[in-house]
Design a protein around this motif. Structure first.
Motif, mmCIF file in Angstrom:
data_model
loop_
_atom_site.group_PDB
_atom_site.id
_atom_site.type_symbol
_atom_site.label_atom_id
_atom_site.label_comp_id
_atom_site.label_asym_id
_atom_site.label_seq_id
_atom_site.Cartn_x
_atom_site.Cartn_y
_atom_site.Cartn_z
ATOM 1 N N ARG A 9 0.831 -1.204 0.000
ATOM 2 C CA ARG A 9 0.000 0.000 0.000
ATOM 3 C C ARG A 9 0.865 1.252 0.000
ATOM 4 O O ARG A 9 0.563 2.252 -0.642
ATOM 5 N N LYS A 10 1.967 1.196 0.746
ATOM 6 C CA LYS A 10 2.899 2.315 0.748
ATOM 7 C C LYS A 10 4.277 1.783 1.086
ATOM 8 O O LYS A 10 4.425 0.751 1.741
ATOM 9 N N LEU A 11 5.284 2.483 0.618
ATOM 10 C CA LEU A 11 6.665 2.117 0.900
ATOM 11 C C LEU A 11 7.204 3.021 2.008
ATOM 12 O O LEU A 11 6.950 4.230 2.001
ATOM 13 N N PRO A 12 7.924 2.459 2.958
ATOM 14 C CA PRO A 12 8.425 3.267 4.070
ATOM 15 C C PRO A 12 9.534 4.204 3.621
ATOM 16 O O PRO A 12 10.382 3.843 2.809
ATOM 17 N N GLN A 14 10.676 7.074 6.137
ATOM 18 C CA GLN A 14 11.385 7.439 7.358
ATOM 19 C C GLN A 14 11.919 6.195 8.057
ATOM 20 O O GLN A 14 11.438 5.081 7.858
ATOM 21 N N ALA A 15 12.935 6.403 8.883
ATOM 22 C CA ALA A 15 13.610 5.281 9.541
ATOM 23 C C ALA A 15 12.653 4.461 10.390
ATOM 24 O O ALA A 15 12.712 3.229 10.400
ATOM 25 N N ARG A 16 11.760 5.136 11.116
ATOM 26 C CA ARG A 16 10.827 4.413 11.984
ATOM 27 C C ARG A 16 9.881 3.540 11.161
ATOM 28 O O ARG A 16 9.604 2.393 11.523
ATOM 29 N N ALA A 17 9.392 4.088 10.055
ATOM 30 C CA ALA A 17 8.500 3.313 9.193
ATOM 31 C C ALA A 17 9.247 2.150 8.570
ATOM 32 O O ALA A 17 8.704 1.036 8.435
ATOM 33 N N ARG A 18 10.489 2.391 8.214
ATOM 34 C CA ARG A 18 11.292 1.322 7.626
ATOM 35 C C ARG A 18 11.509 0.198 8.638
ATOM 36 O O ARG A 18 11.441 -0.993 8.284
ATOM 37 N N ALA A 19 11.749 0.558 9.889
ATOM 38 C CA ALA A 19 11.943 -0.452 10.923
ATOM 39 C C ALA A 19 10.668 -1.264 11.129
ATOM 40 O O ALA A 19 10.726 -2.486 11.338
ATOM 41 N N THR A 20 9.517 -0.600 11.065
ATOM 42 C CA THR A 20 8.246 -1.318 11.202
ATOM 43 C C THR A 20 8.044 -2.282 10.042
ATOM 44 O O THR A 20 7.640 -3.433 10.231
ATOM 45 N N TRP A 21 8.288 -1.795 8.845
ATOM 46 C CA TRP A 21 8.190 -2.636 7.637
ATOM 47 C C TRP A 21 9.068 -3.883 7.776
ATOM 48 O O TRP A 21 8.615 -5.011 7.553
ATOM 49 N N GLU A 22 10.311 -3.676 8.147
ATOM 50 C CA GLU A 22 11.242 -4.792 8.253
ATOM 51 C C GLU A 22 10.839 -5.759 9.363
ATOM 52 O O GLU A 22 11.002 -6.979 9.223
ATOM 53 N N ALA A 23 10.282 -5.214 10.470
ATOM 54 C CA ALA A 23 9.826 -6.082 11.555
ATOM 55 C C ALA A 23 8.675 -6.960 11.094
ATOM 56 O O ALA A 23 8.596 -8.144 11.454
ATOM 57 N N ILE A 24 7.790 -6.420 10.279
ATOM 58 C CA ILE A 24 6.653 -7.194 9.778
ATOM 59 C C ILE A 24 7.130 -8.281 8.825
ATOM 60 O O ILE A 24 6.697 -9.440 8.916
ATOM 61 N N VAL A 25 8.026 -7.935 7.917
ATOM 62 C CA VAL A 25 8.516 -8.921 6.946
ATOM 63 C C VAL A 25 9.314 -10.017 7.646
ATOM 64 O O VAL A 25 9.174 -11.207 7.328
ATOM 65 N N GLU A 26 10.130 -9.638 8.627
ATOM 66 C CA GLU A 26 10.891 -10.644 9.371
ATOM 67 C C GLU A 26 9.965 -11.529 10.191
ATOM 68 O O GLU A 26 10.194 -12.739 10.313
ATOM 69 N N VAL A 53 -2.735 -5.203 13.775
ATOM 70 C CA VAL A 53 -3.033 -5.642 12.413
ATOM 71 C C VAL A 53 -3.362 -4.433 11.536
ATOM 72 O O VAL A 53 -3.104 -4.440 10.327
ATOM 73 N N GLY A 54 -3.904 -3.375 12.151
ATOM 74 C CA GLY A 54 -4.156 -2.157 11.392
ATOM 75 C C GLY A 54 -2.868 -1.544 10.858
ATOM 76 O O GLY A 54 -2.830 -1.036 9.728
ATOM 77 N N THR A 55 -1.823 -1.583 11.674
ATOM 78 C CA THR A 55 -0.525 -1.077 11.210
ATOM 79 C C THR A 55 -0.006 -1.914 10.055
ATOM 80 O O THR A 55 0.519 -1.392 9.058
ATOM 81 N N LEU A 56 -0.139 -3.235 10.166
ATOM 82 C CA LEU A 56 0.285 -4.109 9.067
ATOM 83 C C LEU A 56 -0.447 -3.744 7.785
ATOM 84 O O LEU A 56 0.162 -3.648 6.710
ATOM 85 N N TYR A 57 -1.761 -3.514 7.889
ATOM 86 C CA TYR A 57 -2.548 -3.204 6.691
ATOM 87 C C TYR A 57 -2.222 -1.837 6.110
ATOM 88 O O TYR A 57 -2.562 -1.555 4.959
ATOM 89 N N GLN A 58 -1.576 -0.979 6.880
ATOM 90 C CA GLN A 58 -1.119 0.287 6.310
ATOM 91 C C GLN A 58 -0.079 0.052 5.213
ATOM 92 O O GLN A 58 0.049 0.845 4.286
ATOM 93 N N TYR A 59 0.658 -1.055 5.355
ATOM 94 C CA TYR A 59 1.718 -1.354 4.400
ATOM 95 C C TYR A 59 1.321 -2.441 3.397
ATOM 96 O O TYR A 59 1.678 -2.359 2.212
ATOM 97 N N PHE A 60 0.617 -3.459 3.864
ATOM 98 C CA PHE A 60 0.318 -4.613 3.018
ATOM 99 C C PHE A 60 -1.191 -4.865 2.988
ATOM 100 O O PHE A 60 -1.808 -5.044 4.043
ATOM 101 N N PRO A 61 -1.799 -4.904 1.785
ATOM 102 C CA PRO A 61 -3.245 -5.093 1.712
ATOM 103 C C PRO A 61 -3.707 -6.497 2.062
ATOM 104 O O PRO A 61 -4.854 -6.701 2.428
ATOM 105 N N ASN A 62 -2.809 -7.481 1.974
ATOM 106 C CA ASN A 62 -3.173 -8.872 2.242
ATOM 107 C C ASN A 62 -1.889 -9.688 2.434
ATOM 108 O O ASN A 62 -0.781 -9.175 2.260
#
Length: 207
Positions: A9-12, A14-26, A53-62
């Motif tokens: 849905r969106k690409l991170p 800022q550093a904080r958003a990037r860390a969240t993205w990476e935490a979800i993928v890991e 789960v709402g935070t996850l859906y901010q980045y990934f639709p499914n």
């Protein structure tokens, strides 16, 4: 399945958003390694990542979009690792260099064997052919760079073809042996090394 359905849905940025993205993928990688596809869903991934789960859906639709992000991450990591290994074997003989490359490939498959098997399956199911073509081209370019000192008289385009053949041979033989129960790592190393050195011998300059 359309590309929009598996795009984030969106690409991170800022550093904080990037860390969240990476935490979800890991977290997705850890969950697949531990529980396989049966336990893989967005709620479980969010819980493991320590986010809502709402935070996850901010980045990934499914979960398919999350799977594609994980495939992309693992493919990029594989290419980066190969590039570093190629740099480390620049002064080695061809035979020694091939052995080191194969040993690293076998070790990589053994780090998270269930995850590797699942990603292989998902790469065939999901529309990620463009991603894989790009990743494979990067791998082939690294292998061609490894071959350059040993086949300097071979045109670059031909070395790229040789790199692709080496990658395909190694992947097929390693996967076949690693997926045995129990995995046969010695067979993976021996058969891959024998096949690749035999193939390369056909391309050695004739005296």
């Amino acid at each position: 399945m359309s590309q929009n359905q598996i795009s984030p849905r969106k690409l991170p940025v800022q550093a904080r958003a990037r860390a969240t993205w990476e935490a979800i993928v890991e977290a997705a990688a850890q969950l697949l390694s531990a529980s396989g596809l049966a336990g893989f869903n967005t709620n479980a991934v969010a819980m493991r990542a320590g986010v809502s789960v709402g935070t996850l859906y901010q980045y990934f639709p499914n979960k398919d979009a999350l799977m594609v992000a994980l495939i992309a991450r693992e493919q990029a990591a594989r290419a980066d690792a190969l590039g570093r290994i190629v740099e480390s074997v620049e002064e080695e003989t061809l035979e020694k260099g091939v052995t080191i490359l194969i040993d690293a490939s076998v070790a990589g498959e053994q780090e998270r064997p269930q995850l590797s098997r699942i990603l292989d399956q998902e790469e065939a199911r999901l529309p990620v052919s463009g991603l894989l073509r790009s990743s494979h081209a990067a791998l082939d370019a690294h292998i061609a760079r490894f071959l350059q000192p040993h086949f300097s008289m071979v045109p670059e385009c031909k070395r790229q073809e040789m790199g692709r053949t080496m990658r395909v041979i190694a992947r097929a033989l390693i996967d076949d042996a690693i997926n045995l129960d129990p995995p046969d790592t010695e067979r993976a190393r021996f058969e891959s090394r024998t096949a690749i050195l035999g193939y390369l011998d056909k391309h050695r300059p004739q005296p």
